[in-house]
Design a protein around this motif. Structure first.
Motif, PDB file in Angstrom:
ATOM      1  N   THR A  39       0.830  -1.195   0.000  1.00 53.59           N
ATOM      2  CA  THR A  39       0.000   0.000   0.000  1.00 53.59           C
ATOM      3  C   THR A  39       0.869   1.251   0.000  1.00 53.59           C
ATOM      4  OG1 THR A  39      -1.726  -1.139   1.251  1.00 53.59           O
ATOM      5  CG2 THR A  39      -1.797   1.259   1.256  1.00 53.59           C
ATOM      6  N   LEU A  40       0.486   2.233  -0.815  1.00 52.97           N
ATOM      7  CA  LEU A  40       1.137   3.541  -0.813  1.00 52.97           C
ATOM      8  C   LEU A  40       0.059   4.604  -0.669  1.00 52.97           C
ATOM      9  CD1 LEU A  40       3.783   3.087  -3.663  1.00 52.97           C
ATOM     10  CD2 LEU A  40       4.248   3.308  -1.210  1.00 52.97           C
ATOM     11  N   ASP A  41       0.267   5.501   0.275  1.00 51.78           N
ATOM     12  CA  ASP A  41      -0.732   6.533   0.559  1.00 51.78           C
ATOM     13  C   ASP A  41      -0.006   7.747   1.119  1.00 51.78           C
ATOM     14  OD1 ASP A  41      -2.979   7.988   1.071  1.00 51.78           O
ATOM     15  OD2 ASP A  41      -3.735   6.715   2.681  1.00 51.78           O
ATOM     16  N   TYR A  42       0.137   8.784   0.319  1.00 50.02           N
ATOM     17  CA  TYR A  42       0.828   9.989   0.772  1.00 50.02           C
ATOM     18  C   TYR A  42       0.323  11.187  -0.013  1.00 50.02           C
ATOM     19  CZ  TYR A  42       3.590   8.274  -3.189  1.00 50.02           C
ATOM     20  OH  TYR A  42       3.973   7.787  -4.404  1.00 50.02           O
ATOM     21  N   GLY A  43       0.601  12.366   0.524  1.00 51.60           N
ATOM     22  CA  GLY A  43       0.156  13.594  -0.113  1.00 51.60           C
ATOM     23  C   GLY A  43       1.243  14.224  -0.962  1.00 51.60           C
ATOM     24  N   SER A  44       1.113  15.514  -1.167  1.00 56.06           N
ATOM     25  CA  SER A  44       2.059  16.266  -1.987  1.00 56.06           C
ATOM     26  C   SER A  44       3.300  16.644  -1.181  1.00 56.06           C
ATOM     27  CB  SER A  44       1.395  17.528  -2.518  1.00 56.06           C
ATOM     28  OG  SER A  44       2.332  18.386  -3.131  1.00 56.06           O
ATOM     29  N   ARG A  45       4.397  16.862  -1.885  1.00 54.24           N
ATOM     30  CA  ARG A  45       5.621  17.351  -1.254  1.00 54.24           C
ATOM     31  C   ARG A  45       5.584  18.861  -1.033  1.00 54.24           C
ATOM     32  NH1 ARG A  45      10.021  13.884  -1.634  1.00 54.24           N
ATOM     33  NH2 ARG A  45       9.769  12.076  -3.023  1.00 54.24           N
ATOM     34  N   ASP A  57       7.591  21.707   0.979  1.00 53.28           N
ATOM     35  CA  ASP A  57       7.352  21.677   2.417  1.00 53.28           C
ATOM     36  C   ASP A  57       8.229  20.558   2.972  1.00 53.28           C
ATOM     37  OD1 ASP A  57       6.156  20.608   4.912  1.00 53.28           O
ATOM     38  OD2 ASP A  57       4.626  22.141   4.562  1.00 53.28           O
ATOM     39  N   ALA A  58       9.218  20.902   3.769  1.00 51.85           N
ATOM     40  CA  ALA A  58      10.223  19.927   4.212  1.00 51.85           C
ATOM     41  C   ALA A  58       9.589  18.745   4.934  1.00 51.85           C
ATOM     42  CB  ALA A  58      11.261  20.615   5.101  1.00 51.85           C
ATOM     43  N   ALA A  59       8.639  19.018   5.801  1.00 51.03           N
ATOM     44  CA  ALA A  59       8.018  17.943   6.569  1.00 51.03           C
ATOM     45  C   ALA A  59       7.208  17.023   5.664  1.00 51.03           C
ATOM     46  CB  ALA A  59       7.133  18.523   7.671  1.00 51.03           C
ATOM     47  N   LYS A  60       6.440  17.610   4.750  1.00 53.40           N
ATOM     48  CA  LYS A  60       5.628  16.797   3.842  1.00 53.40           C
ATOM     49  C   LYS A  60       6.501  16.007   2.887  1.00 53.40           C
ATOM     50  CE  LYS A  60       1.950  18.841   2.127  1.00 53.40           C
ATOM     51  NZ  LYS A  60       1.118  19.882   1.491  1.00 53.40           N
ATOM     52  N   GLU A  63       7.801  12.977   4.573  1.00 49.85           N
ATOM     53  CA  GLU A  63       6.774  11.936   4.696  1.00 49.85           C
ATOM     54  C   GLU A  63       6.663  11.129   3.404  1.00 49.85           C
ATOM     55  OE1 GLU A  63       3.188  13.919   5.773  1.00 49.85           O
ATOM     56  OE2 GLU A  63       3.858  14.384   7.815  1.00 49.85           O
ATOM     57  N   VAL A  64       6.750  11.824   2.262  1.00 50.83           N
ATOM     58  CA  VAL A  64       6.698  11.121   0.976  1.00 50.83           C
ATOM     59  C   VAL A  64       7.924  10.217   0.826  1.00 50.83           C
ATOM     60  CG1 VAL A  64       6.707  11.401  -1.529  1.00 50.83           C
ATOM     61  CG2 VAL A  64       5.335  12.950  -0.106  1.00 50.83           C
ATOM     62  N   ASP A  65       9.097  10.750   1.170  1.00 50.51           N
ATOM     63  CA  ASP A  65      10.325   9.951   1.085  1.00 50.51           C
ATOM     64  C   ASP A  65      10.242   8.712   1.966  1.00 50.51           C
ATOM     65  OD1 ASP A  65      11.500  11.675  -0.709  1.00 50.51           O
ATOM     66  OD2 ASP A  65      12.593  12.810   0.814  1.00 50.51           O
ATOM     67  N   GLU A  66       9.676   8.866   3.144  1.00 60.33           N
ATOM     68  CA  GLU A  66       9.552   7.724   4.054  1.00 60.33           C
ATOM     69  C   GLU A  66       8.618   6.659   3.479  1.00 60.33           C
ATOM     70  OE1 GLU A  66       8.429   6.726   8.737  1.00 60.33           O
ATOM     71  OE2 GLU A  66       8.209   8.765   7.958  1.00 60.33           O
ATOM     72  N   ALA A  67       7.522   7.111   2.870  1.00 52.06           N
ATOM     73  CA  ALA A  67       6.557   6.160   2.300  1.00 52.06           C
ATOM     74  C   ALA A  67       7.144   5.410   1.110  1.00 52.06           C
ATOM     75  CB  ALA A  67       5.289   6.905   1.884  1.00 52.06           C
ATOM     76  N   LEU A  68       7.882   6.130   0.269  1.00 48.25           N
ATOM     77  CA  LEU A  68       8.433   5.526  -0.942  1.00 48.25           C
ATOM     78  C   LEU A  68       9.784   4.867  -0.719  1.00 48.25           C
ATOM     79  CD1 LEU A  68       7.539   8.255  -3.589  1.00 48.25           C
ATOM     80  CD2 LEU A  68       6.758   5.875  -3.599  1.00 48.25           C
TER      81      LEU A  68
END
Length: 343
Positions: A39-45, A57-60, A63-68
């Motif tokens: 499963t992959l589920d994340y928003g915009s960077r 946005d550094a935090a967002k 989060e994307v990097d962590e998911a992928l």
């Protein structure tokens, strides 16, 4: 049911399937296959108020990097193994079986089948491109069809989902930009693996759709909307477009002359502006990231040139690439200088 599949089913019931190696991988002392990602589920960077997607946005982004991360790590490691088929004195069969065995481990349990967010559906294309280019390197040297037979229906399903998403649900802007181009490259690689004319046609259509948006000077409007990252994203789109064109050419589909040589104009824009970014700066009103201290031009940014040079004679582009060789980019299947020299 084969013994191998019986073992897989039992392991899945017991919850140990992600730790299994294919029998091929084990036989060749292949590294352990990492746990599949389902499963992959994340928003915009980007910041919510960044209309042109130029303000990270550094935090967002983290989060994307962590998911992928687990997917990208898997593909990066696989490219390093797959590129070994081209090395002198390589045991090509062992390398190929290792690579295909690891991909088959993800295929047989249905990895990457649950893309929950629109951003996941938009960005999976570059990962499918990497996956397909990895398989294409290994497949000619395989010693058994078993793993490739497991990979094909999984890859076909993932590509079917991509085609439906881009035709029905993708945002209008994304349909004209680099994310669509990466999906097109995934399709070009998948078509070669599957020998599927429908996927091949969709790949050519999608790449051409993006290319035909190019302005007379070769700039891509969707990428020019990215402020100080405009030249960066022009090149990020040129990468899949160039490699897709090279792959499709080998499959009997030539998109080089579409829309008044759009591919050549897209590449020409980069070639004219890569040394100082002034042309793009004048278009968008901001110094470009490669020249304002935000970013550094590296070999992987230019790795697509190796594929492009197989379908276009351009000594100046060859000269541009030379200081960066060998050039490698995992989303393009690894070492491009090595890969395309062997085509």
């Amino acid at each position: 049911m084969t013994t191998r599949n019986l073992v897989r089913c039992l392991a899945w019931v017991l919850g140990t399937a992600p730790l299994l190696l294919s029998t091929t991988a084990m036989a060749q002392d292949c590294p352990a296959t990492p746990d599949p990602v389902f499963t992959l589920d994340y928003g915009s960077r980007y910041a919510d108020d960044s209309v042109n997607r130029s303000d990270l946005d550094a935090a967002k982004s983290a989060e994307v990097d962590e998911a992928l991360g687990p997917v990208d790590d898997f593909l990066r490691d696989l490219t390093n193994i797959a590129n070994g088929v081209y090395l002198p004195d390589a045991d090509q069969g062992a390398v190929a079986d290792c690579v295909l065995g690891q991909v088959a481990d993800w295929a047989t349990v249905g990895a990457l089948a649950h893309l929950q967010s629109g951003n996941a559906k938009m960005t999976i294309g570059s990962r499918l491109a990497s996956l397909g280019l990895i398989v294409l390197q290994a497949a000619p040297f395989r010693t058994t069809d078993r793993d490739l037979d497991a990979i094909r229906p999984w890859l076909a399903d993932l590509m079917q989902r991509q085609m439906m998403y881009w035709e029905a649900d993708a945002p209008d802007g994304a349909k004209r930009g680099n994310l669509r181009a990466w999906a097109a490259l995934g399709g070009a690689a998948a078509a070669a693996i599957l020998e599927d004319p429908v996927v091949r046609g969709w790949s050519a259509w999608s790449a051409t759709y993006v290319l035909c948006t190019a302005e007379e000077d070769g700039s891509l409007p969707q990428e020019m909307s990215r402020g100080r990252y405009a030249l960066h994203y022009q090149m990020h789109a040129a990468a899949p477009l160039s490699v897709a064109a090279a792959l499709l050419y080998r499959q009997g589909v030539d998109i080089r002359d579409r829309c008044d040589d759009a591919l050549g104009r897209v590449v020409g824009f980069i070639k004219s502006d890569i040394y100082d970014g002034k042309i793009t700066e004048a278009k968008v009103g901001e110094p470009q990231s490669y020249f304002d201290g935000t970013d550094t031009l590296e070999g992987f940014h230019l790795a697509w040139i190796e594929a492009y040079l197989t379908i276009a004679n351009d000594p100046n582009l060859d000269t541009l690439a030379e200081p960066y060789r060998p050039m490698s980019y995992s989303k393009l299947g690894g070492n491009q200088t090595l890969m395309w020299a062997k085509q």
